[in-house]
Motif scaffolding. Structure first.
Motif, mmCIF file in Angstrom:
data_model
loop_
_atom_site.group_PDB
_atom_site.id
_atom_site.type_symbol
_atom_site.label_atom_id
_atom_site.label_comp_id
_atom_site.label_asym_id
_atom_site.label_seq_id
_atom_site.Cartn_x
_atom_site.Cartn_y
_atom_site.Cartn_z
ATOM 1 N N ILE A 315 0.846 -1.177 0.086
ATOM 2 C CA ILE A 315 0.088 -0.047 -0.080
ATOM 3 C C ILE A 315 0.935 1.277 -0.005
ATOM 4 N N ALA A 316 1.789 1.186 0.862
ATOM 5 C CA ALA A 316 2.555 2.564 1.068
ATOM 6 C C ALA A 316 3.564 2.478 -0.140
ATOM 7 N N ALA A 317 4.010 1.612 -0.791
ATOM 8 C CA ALA A 317 4.983 1.585 -1.876
ATOM 9 C C ALA A 317 4.333 1.990 -3.043
ATOM 10 N N SER A 318 3.079 1.336 -3.124
ATOM 11 C CA SER A 318 2.324 2.177 -4.429
ATOM 12 C C SER A 318 1.969 3.614 -4.409
ATOM 13 N N ILE A 319 1.671 3.986 -3.161
ATOM 14 C CA ILE A 319 1.372 5.238 -3.138
ATOM 15 C C ILE A 319 2.520 6.050 -3.469
ATOM 16 N N ILE A 320 3.585 5.975 -3.082
ATOM 17 C CA ILE A 320 5.040 6.440 -2.923
ATOM 18 C C ILE A 320 5.367 6.564 -4.500
ATOM 19 N N GLN A 322 3.287 5.924 -7.155
ATOM 20 C CA GLN A 322 2.625 6.942 -7.983
ATOM 21 C C GLN A 322 3.117 8.445 -7.886
ATOM 22 N N ARG A 323 3.337 8.821 -6.587
ATOM 23 C CA ARG A 323 3.726 10.112 -6.584
ATOM 24 C C ARG A 323 5.183 10.431 -7.216
ATOM 25 N N MET A 324 5.889 9.446 -7.252
ATOM 26 C CA MET A 324 7.303 9.745 -7.874
ATOM 27 C C MET A 324 7.102 9.852 -9.477
ATOM 28 N N ALA A 325 6.140 9.015 -9.871
ATOM 29 C CA ALA A 325 6.125 9.320 -11.259
ATOM 30 C C ALA A 325 5.447 10.583 -11.657
ATOM 31 N N GLN A 326 4.490 10.759 -11.131
ATOM 32 C CA GLN A 326 3.826 12.103 -11.340
ATOM 33 C C GLN A 326 4.729 13.212 -11.336
ATOM 34 N N ARG A 327 5.927 13.226 -10.288
ATOM 35 C CA ARG A 327 6.530 14.505 -9.986
ATOM 36 C C ARG A 327 7.768 14.225 -11.127
ATOM 37 N N LYS A 328 7.938 13.122 -11.567
ATOM 38 C CA LYS A 328 9.051 13.051 -12.884
ATOM 39 C C LYS A 328 8.278 13.549 -14.126
ATOM 40 N N GLU A 329 7.021 13.437 -14.282
ATOM 41 C CA GLU A 329 6.112 13.783 -15.368
ATOM 42 C C GLU A 329 6.147 15.397 -15.365
ATOM 43 N N ILE A 330 5.823 15.936 -14.278
ATOM 44 C CA ILE A 330 5.904 17.493 -14.382
ATOM 45 C C ILE A 330 6.996 18.021 -14.388
ATOM 46 N N GLN A 331 8.309 17.394 -13.837
ATOM 47 C CA GLN A 331 9.420 17.757 -14.146
ATOM 48 C C GLN A 331 9.979 17.850 -15.652
ATOM 49 N N PHE A 332 9.660 16.803 -16.232
ATOM 50 C CA PHE A 332 9.851 16.463 -17.561
ATOM 51 C C PHE A 332 9.022 17.486 -18.688
#
Length: 338
Positions: A315-320, A322-332
């Motif tokens: 549960i925790a790793a999935s949430i983290i 997802q947020r990492m992926a979203q942050r990398k997309e925003i940075q891109f």
């Protein structure tokens, strides 16, 4: 929310987790099938199944891929030291607290969890979602499983005698070799011939692994419930154990993140270290419990922290992730936006 559920499903946190809970309830209300010895016991079936799990695991391990993965040695050392040294030492610090309050068996279960190797499938899934170094994740999870075959029994063996009153070293070594090491060696040897077939039917093999795990959990809890071993635990204490498992995951996760930043790892390598170093394998935990705690009624208690950690880490790793992926997309997007 729908996307998160899809991620949890890929990680194994769906019907399988529900089946684990079902097996525990079944062991409580209907324990006799797990206790029957004749003509063939479920425990005997599970013992045979353990050997096949490691045989199939060896079949899917390519020696060439393992050799090529040795290039990024600094990252691999951090992951393996976290998995097999940092984790156990954290739990070891709290042993006096458990023992002084009469929870030595429960502490042994937490320590058993801490000494286990990383999980392969969910670690790779999380690294993929967070856009990390996937080849390195596969290598680390695979090599962790091999190291765990030797290191986990050594760690746990140091404390089994004090917690259970007995520990037959020679018997454990023989069973480890016959049920774990030998099947893995045979599987790796046959990889060049049958590795592609094992990879082709990996979904079916996963179902086989899960069936054996559920059998082990059922028979283990049948024994524990028959000896009334859980009657000494209150609901509040079990809830406290769950909170402790979540805290353990977060502490390790944060510490690994700080170490990887200090060592100057790239974002992709840091993601791989975070997820591979903080995960623990339910598969290896359940099958190794059959070897280390053979014919013992305490196996249910020993597996309890692992099952809680398994669910919470996903549960925790999935949430983290997802947020990492979203942050990398925003940075891109920010980097290449006009």
């Amino acid at each position: 929310m729908k996307k998160l559920l899809q991620v949890l499903s890929k990680s194994g946190l769906d019907g399988f987790l529900l089946m684990i809970a079902t097996m525990i309830l079944l062991a409580y209300f209907l324990p006799w099938p797990g206790m029957v010895k004749e003509p063939v016991s479920l425990e005997d079936i599970a013992n045979i199944g353990v050997s096949f799990i490691f045989l199939f695991y060896g079949l899917r391990l390519s020696v060439e891929k393992l050799k090529s993965g040795l290039v990024n040695w600094k990252m691999h050392i951090v992951v393996q030291l976290t998995t097999f040294l940092f984790f156990p030492l954290i739990v070891l610090v709290f042993r006096p607290v458990f023992v002084s309050n009469g929870f030595e068996l429960l502490w042994l279960g937490v320590f058993f969890l801490a000494a286990l190797p990383s999980t392969v499938s969910s670690s790779v899934v999380m690294v993929s979602i967070a856009k990390g170094n996937i080849p390195a994740a596969i290598f680390n999870a695979s090599i962790s499983s091999l190291i765990g075959v030797v290191v986990t029994p050594i760690w746990v063996g140091l404390f089994i005698a004090s917690a259970t009153g007995s520990f037959d070293v020679s018997n454990i070594v023989i069973k480890l070799f016959l049920q774990v090491l030998l099947p893995v060696i045979i599987g790796i040897t046959l990889n060049s011939r049958f590795g592609a077939i094992a990879e082709k039917y990996k979904k079916q093999l996963k179902y086989f692994d899960q069936a054996i795990i559920l059998t082990i959990i059922y028979t283990s809890f049948c024994k524990s419930f028959s000896e009334h071993l859980f009657e000494g635990f209150t609901t509040l204490e079990l809830a406290g154990l769950a909170v402790g498992m979540m805290v353990l995951f977060l502490v390790v996760f944060v510490c690994i993140g700080l170490i990887s930043r200090f060592l100057g790892f790239s974002d992709e390598d840091r993601i791989t270290v975070l997820f591979c170093g903080s995960k623990k394998s339910l598969v290896h935990g359940t099958v190794m419990s059959k070897v280390l705690f053979q014919h013992s009624t305490i196996t249910g208690i020993v597996l309890l922290p692992l099952m809680l950690y398994h669910a919470l880490q996903l549960i925790a790793a999935s949430i983290i992730a997802q947020r990492m992926a979203q942050r990398k997309e925003i940075q891109f997007l920010q980097k290449y936006s006009v």
